[in-house]
Design an enzyme around this catalytic site. Structure first.
Site, short mmCIF file in Angstrom:
data_model
loop_
_atom_site.label_atom_id
_atom_site.label_comp_id
_atom_site.label_asym_id
_atom_site.label_seq_id
_atom_site.Cartn_x
_atom_site.Cartn_y
_atom_site.Cartn_z
N GLY A 134 -30.44 5.25 -14.84
CA GLY A 134 -29.55 4.38 -14.00
C GLY A 134 -28.40 4.85 -13.30
O GLY A 134 -28.59 6.08 -12.52
N ILE A 136 -25.92 6.61 -14.77
CA ILE A 136 -25.29 7.98 -15.49
C ILE A 136 -25.80 8.97 -14.75
O ILE A 136 -26.97 9.48 -14.64
CB ILE A 136 -25.95 7.89 -16.86
CG1 ILE A 136 -25.73 6.60 -17.82
CG2 ILE A 136 -25.24 9.17 -17.81
CD1 ILE A 136 -26.48 6.34 -19.00
N LYS A 205 -39.00 9.09 -18.54
CA LYS A 205 -37.65 9.62 -18.30
C LYS A 205 -37.70 10.76 -19.45
O LYS A 205 -37.07 11.68 -18.94
CB LYS A 205 -36.60 8.71 -18.97
CG LYS A 205 -36.64 7.31 -18.12
CD LYS A 205 -35.67 6.35 -18.37
CE LYS A 205 -35.91 4.78 -17.66
NZ LYS A 205 -35.16 3.81 -18.10
#
Length: 427
Positions: A134, A136, A205
């Site tokens: 997101g 970060i 991810k």
């Protein structure tokens, strides 16, 4: 002043965040870029649909060619999600000489090679900071700020839904099904939560992070995946008693035998930085040979956090367009072996349901010892009639040995079930 024209594919949650940031902060962005960054076209499915953000209707189109084929568009922002027709749109935009910014983890994890090749051939950017974590910042730090390091390990909480659920289970002693229902009611979990609770979202991810960290292609199929479906209130309680917190972690390591890439629940020591990351927050712990240990923490999803990461990439791409250059695209210049899960080394928590009679523990210990699995901790606290629950923590051991020993244990007549096996990490 020169104008950098942006076309957006999609206007969902993240798309609205990007729109708000690029329009609401336009004066500040113009000063930072040295040019006006202007959204000139937005692809939507339904032109007549009411929208929660005020937008000039003339910006909207339902024809993707108005963006990916338009000679006036410099940068394409892809926030549609999914693979089809999204991948075709993005590849076409890149081939037409447009830089592309995306938050699409599925597309990057599965088709990164093709996307980077298309960007390289056209001499444009393909940027994807919003695809992991997101708001970060982690993609750029790995590619740029930590580029001089040899990254040894990445370990992270990279799915907010499961972290929220495990936090609730830890704080309230709730069971899995109860917390899942609450997460769905609050909008943290989808009606079909399998991608989150099954670990696939985190695995996509992790494939992206591992590819960048270790300069080698790691795909979704290379990542070993377990979800949190088997985590019970008993496991949470035992973890706390033994000095641990249960977290779903994405773990990638470079070892002499190859690259480890795995997503699964873990017992994490209370003193570890990741143990204090709660609710929907994400955190990514990085270990490098020069920097030592660093942790990146923040909101892992949402309209504005993810929109922030996407908008930051837009500014990078805009600066590069002004200079007539492009930034760092693919960094997978090596080909390293990927280890299978049975090659890793870890400690393990094991919960067993057994007969409550003399000699049972000795037979279990013998089965583990036969496969060179050493036990560090043994607990027996709960008995129900003729049944007892035993909890074991092993010393460091090869996964293959652990699995072989569990097969022997399962064959013992005194063992009813192996209720759960969870790896212990971060010590």
């Amino acid at each position: 002043m020169q104008v950098i024209r942006v076309g957006m594919l999609g206007l969902g949650t993240v798309g609205r965040g990007v729109y708000k940031i690029l329009t609401g902060n336009q004066d500040n962005i113009t000063s930072k870029v040295g040019a006006t960054v202007e959204i000139t076209r937005i692809l939507v499915r339904d032109l007549s649909r009411p929208r929660p953000v005020k937008i000039d209707p003339d910006l909207l189109t339902d024809n993707p060619a108005d963006i990916i084929e338009s000679p006036e568009i410099d940068i394409v922002v892809e926030v549609m999600g999914g693979l089809e027709p999204t991948l075709d749109y993005v590849l076409t935009a890149l081939k037409n000489g447009k830089s592309v910014v995306s938050a699409n983890k599925d597309m990057v994890a599965m088709y990164g090679r093709e996307l980077f090749a298309a960007a390289r051939e056209s001499g444009v950017d393909f940027l994807f900071e919003g695809s992991v974590g997101g708001g970060i910042p982690i993609i750029r730090p790995l590619k740029v700020c930590l580029a001089a390091n040899r990254i040894q390990e990445i370990m992270g909480i990279i799915n907010g839904t499961t972290n929220y659920m495990l936090t609730k289970m830890t704080r309230e002693g709730s069971d899995y099904q109860q917390v899942l229902a609450e997460a769905q009611q609050m909008g943290y979990a989808e009606a079909d939560p399998s991608a989150d609770v099954g670990g696939l979202d985190a695995a996509r991810k992790l494939a992206i992070l591992a590819s960048i960290a270790f300069n080698t292609r790691v795909t979704l199929n290379d990542v070993y995946v377990e979800g949190i479906e088997k985590i019970g209130a008993q496991d949470i309680a035992y973890a706390n008693e033994l000095g641990y917190i249960v977290k779903l972690l994405g773990i990638a390591k470079e070892t002499a035998e190859g690259i480890e890439a795995r997503v699964h629940p873990c017992f994490v020591p209370h003193h570890h930085p990741l143990a204090s990351v709660n609710d929907v927050f994400n955190a990514i712990f990085v270990r490098g040979d020069a920097v030592g240990e660093a942790m990146f923490y923040g909101r892992g999803a949402g309209e504005l956090p993810t929109g922030s990461a996407v908008a930051g990439d837009v500014l990078d791409a805009a600066r590069n367009r002004l200079r007539g250059t492009c930034g760092i695209n693919c960094t997978c210049y090596e080909q390293k072996m990927i280890k299978s899960i049975d090659q890793i080394n870890s400690r393990y928590y094991i919960r067993l349901n057994v007969q409550d009679r003399p000699g049972v523990l000795a037979s279990i210990a013998y089965a583990f010892g036969d496969k060179e699995v050493s036990l560090a901790t043994v607990l027996q606290k709960h008995t129900r009639g003729e049944q007892a629950e035993i909890v074991l923590i092993t010393h460091q051991v090869r996964e293959r040995n652990l699995q072989d020993s569990l097969k022997l244990v399962q064959q013992l007549s005194s063992v009813y079930t192996i209720s759960n096996v969870i790896r212990v990490e971060g010590e």
